[in-house]
Write a protein that holds these residues in place. Structure first.
Motif, short mmCIF file in Angstrom:
data_model
loop_
_atom_site.label_atom_id
_atom_site.label_comp_id
_atom_site.label_asym_id
_atom_site.label_seq_id
_atom_site.Cartn_x
_atom_site.Cartn_y
_atom_site.Cartn_z
N ASP A 99 2.72 -6.69 -8.50
CA ASP A 99 4.05 -6.76 -9.12
C ASP A 99 4.20 -5.68 -10.18
OD1 ASP A 99 4.91 -8.87 -7.57
OD2 ASP A 99 4.44 -10.41 -9.08
N GLU A 103 6.88 -2.67 -10.07
CA GLU A 103 7.83 -2.52 -11.18
C GLU A 103 7.79 -1.09 -11.72
OE1 GLU A 103 8.12 -4.41 -15.54
OE2 GLU A 103 8.09 -5.89 -13.89
N GLN A 104 6.61 -0.53 -11.86
CA GLN A 104 6.48 0.86 -12.31
C GLN A 104 7.13 1.81 -11.31
OE1 GLN A 104 2.31 1.50 -12.81
NE2 GLN A 104 2.29 0.81 -14.94
N GLU A 106 9.65 1.22 -9.37
CA GLU A 106 11.10 1.09 -9.48
C GLU A 106 11.63 1.83 -10.69
OE1 GLU A 106 11.91 -3.08 -9.51
OE2 GLU A 106 11.56 -3.31 -7.35
N GLU A 107 10.84 1.87 -11.77
CA GLU A 107 11.27 2.53 -13.00
C GLU A 107 11.19 4.04 -12.89
OE1 GLU A 107 8.83 0.84 -16.03
OE2 GLU A 107 9.85 -1.09 -15.97
#
Length: 120
Positions: A99, A103-104, A106-107
């Motif tokens: 996860d 998340e990284q 997506e950023e």
């Protein structure tokens, strides 16, 4: 390795009839005859299933006058639960790490990926 308690317990529970017997004993002690009632097999066949459960430490038999009730033994279930819980926690940790990586990703802006304008 097949002779350790955990392996014997999981092996004993691999059979659906034995799992059903364990589920029924969770409701209370019962004799072999009582346990054999719903099955279309002999009492001797059910007795063999119970013997496998006994050898794995999941079930014990006692004597109550003429009655020989079978009962569940919690110690091996505790061992199994601890083993399962250990690997459940490890799997959850891996999912948390995944996860975080997602998340990284997506950023961060995508680089080297053609946009619709550039592709046309």
């Amino acid at each position: 390795m097949a002779n350790d308690r955990l392996s014997r317990a999981f092996s004993a529970l691999a059979d659906p009839t034995r799992r059903d017997i364990v589920a029924r004993l969770a409701d209370g002690d019962a004799t072999v005859n009582e346990l054999a009632e719903p099955y279309d097999v002999t009492v001797q066949a059910v007795s063999k299933h119970i013997r496998v459960l006994e050898d794995a430490g999941l079930v014990s038999r006692s004597r109550d006058a003429q009655r020989r009730p079978c009962r569940l033994e919690g110690e091996v279930f505790d061992l199994m639960t601890k083993w399962i819980e250990r690997y459940r926690r490890e799997a959850e940790d891996r999912f948390r790490q995944l996860d975080a990586v997602l998340e990284q990703m997506e950023e961060q802006p995508a680089t080297g990926t053609p946009t619709k304008k550039a592709a046309s």
